[in-house]
Scaffold this motif. Sequence first.
Motif, PDB file in Angstrom:
ATOM      1  N   ARG A 232      19.942   6.362   4.147  1.00 18.20           N
ATOM      2  CA  ARG A 232      18.650   6.698   4.707  1.00 18.20           C
ATOM      3  C   ARG A 232      18.719   7.888   5.665  1.00 18.20           C
ATOM      4  N   ASP A 233      17.548   8.423   5.965  1.00 19.60           N
ATOM      5  CA  ASP A 233      17.436   9.520   6.914  1.00 19.60           C
ATOM      6  C   ASP A 233      17.648   8.961   8.319  1.00 19.60           C
ATOM      7  N   MET A 234      18.772   9.270   8.947  1.00 21.56           N
ATOM      8  CA  MET A 234      19.124   8.689  10.234  1.00 21.56           C
ATOM      9  C   MET A 234      18.242   9.194  11.368  1.00 21.56           C
ATOM     10  N   THR A 235      17.412  10.222  11.086  1.00 22.97           N
ATOM     11  CA  THR A 235      16.507  10.689  12.134  1.00 22.97           C
ATOM     12  C   THR A 235      15.228   9.856  12.166  1.00 22.97           C
ATOM     13  N   GLY A 236      15.050   9.024  11.138  1.00 21.92           N
ATOM     14  CA  GLY A 236      13.851   8.202  11.074  1.00 21.92           C
ATOM     15  C   GLY A 236      14.047   6.888  11.803  1.00 21.92           C
ATOM     16  N   PRO A 237      13.044   6.022  11.736  1.00 19.94           N
ATOM     17  CA  PRO A 237      13.126   4.729  12.419  1.00 19.94           C
ATOM     18  C   PRO A 237      14.226   3.865  11.814  1.00 19.94           C
ATOM     19  N   ARG A 238      14.931   3.109  12.654  1.00 20.46           N
ATOM     20  CA  ARG A 238      16.045   2.276  12.200  1.00 20.46           C
ATOM     21  C   ARG A 238      15.484   0.913  11.780  1.00 20.46           C
ATOM     22  N   ARG A 239      15.016   0.848  10.533  1.00 23.27           N
ATOM     23  CA  ARG A 239      14.454  -0.391  10.009  1.00 23.27           C
ATOM     24  C   ARG A 239      15.068  -0.675   8.657  1.00 23.27           C
ATOM     25  N   ASP A 240      15.095  -1.959   8.270  1.00 20.88           N
ATOM     26  CA  ASP A 240      15.656  -2.282   6.968  1.00 20.88           C
ATOM     27  C   ASP A 240      14.543  -2.478   5.948  1.00 20.88           C
ATOM     28  N   ILE A 241      14.950  -2.640   4.688  1.00 22.26           N
ATOM     29  CA  ILE A 241      13.996  -2.764   3.593  1.00 22.26           C
ATOM     30  C   ILE A 241      13.084  -3.973   3.794  1.00 22.26           C
ATOM     31  N   ALA A 242      13.661  -5.078   4.262  1.00 22.16           N
ATOM     32  CA  ALA A 242      12.870  -6.296   4.443  1.00 22.16           C
ATOM     33  C   ALA A 242      11.709  -6.055   5.396  1.00 22.16           C
ATOM     34  N   ALA A 243      11.961  -5.345   6.485  1.00 20.85           N
ATOM     35  CA  ALA A 243      10.910  -5.080   7.463  1.00 20.85           C
ATOM     36  C   ALA A 243       9.831  -4.174   6.870  1.00 20.85           C
ATOM     37  N   VAL A 244      10.261  -3.190   6.095  1.00 23.14           N
ATOM     38  CA  VAL A 244       9.299  -2.275   5.469  1.00 23.14           C
ATOM     39  C   VAL A 244       8.378  -3.033   4.519  1.00 23.14           C
ATOM     40  N   VAL A 245       8.962  -3.855   3.657  1.00 23.33           N
ATOM     41  CA  VAL A 245       8.166  -4.608   2.683  1.00 23.33           C
ATOM     42  C   VAL A 245       7.245  -5.596   3.397  1.00 23.33           C
ATOM     43  N   ARG A 246       7.751  -6.245   4.433  1.00 21.84           N
ATOM     44  CA  ARG A 246       6.910  -7.199   5.174  1.00 21.84           C
ATOM     45  C   ARG A 246       5.654  -6.522   5.707  1.00 21.84           C
ATOM     46  N   ASP A 247       5.831  -5.358   6.303  1.00 20.44           N
ATOM     47  CA  ASP A 247       4.689  -4.674   6.917  1.00 20.44           C
ATOM     48  C   ASP A 247       3.727  -4.104   5.873  1.00 20.44           C
TER      49      ASP A 247
END
Length: 312
Positions: free
Chosen positions: A205-220
């Motif tokens: 992933r782009d390390m300059t972006g927010p440090r979130r995992d796939i599970a959190a992205v899908v949940r939101d």
Amino acid sequence: MDGDTLYSIGELARRTGLTVKTIRFYSDRGIVAPTDRSPAGYRLYSIDAVARLDLVRTLRELGLDLPTIRKVVDRELSLPEVAAAHAEALAAQIGVLRMRRAVLMTVAERGSTPEETELMHRLAKLSEDERRRLIGDFLDAVFGGFHAAPAFAGVMRSMTPDLPDNSEAEQVQAWVELAEMSLDPGFRAVMRRMAEDLAAEQTRRDMTGPRRDIAAVVRDQVGPALAAGIDPASPQADPIVAAFTAHCAHFLGRPDDVEFRRRLATRLESVSDPRRERYLQLLAVVNGWPPPESLAPVFDWSVQALRVRTQR
């Protein structure tokens, strides 16, 4: 009351509520000795015997043995010191009883075999150091090789149970089941794959972006659609699927194509393994944390939506 008055053993029994036989028993062992004897040879006791017998009865009800009680009433031992030592011993006994109760409750609920019961009994009897080694071995099997990564240090801490000394029966029961799960090779393999996927996400992933995992992205992204009752196979779900797959693809530095969506569905199926969710539920009970949010409905919706669109 006259301090010089002497009482027969029968009178002492009426004043204390103890039986004559019990008082005679304590008297024969020197715990409550007679002050004098009547002309006929009967034992006579001073008013101090009433207070001693009250103390003896209290200490016996608390579980102290007679030799210790005699030393206390004779002031050879300090009552606070004896009480502290006895309280500590009782705490240990209570801990053992809680462990046994947890095993019996689990056996009753699950209908365990004799072999499973023996395993649960051994797990319940582990010392604090032994519990740490068992969980340490599990975490090493899952996260071995990733320990140095900062992201994994927090994950490992968040997956570590810490059974308190004064744990409730529910916590002990949860610990027994959690420890049993941690020994399961199949569960270890599932958790290891999740750790490897997470490590791959961290790398790509782009390390300059927010440090979130796939599970959190899908949940939101998917949570609102699930709450709205949108069918994952319906056309109304198309923009939602496009949004979360595009977000995940960008997150991992991958093109949002059919192959990526198939891999994403497989990844979400792995994350939604019910054993993982059960581990987190048990962990919360053991550590006294609030119950974790169940992400299974969100993952199930996402997998269905992806499978329908990648099979066309």
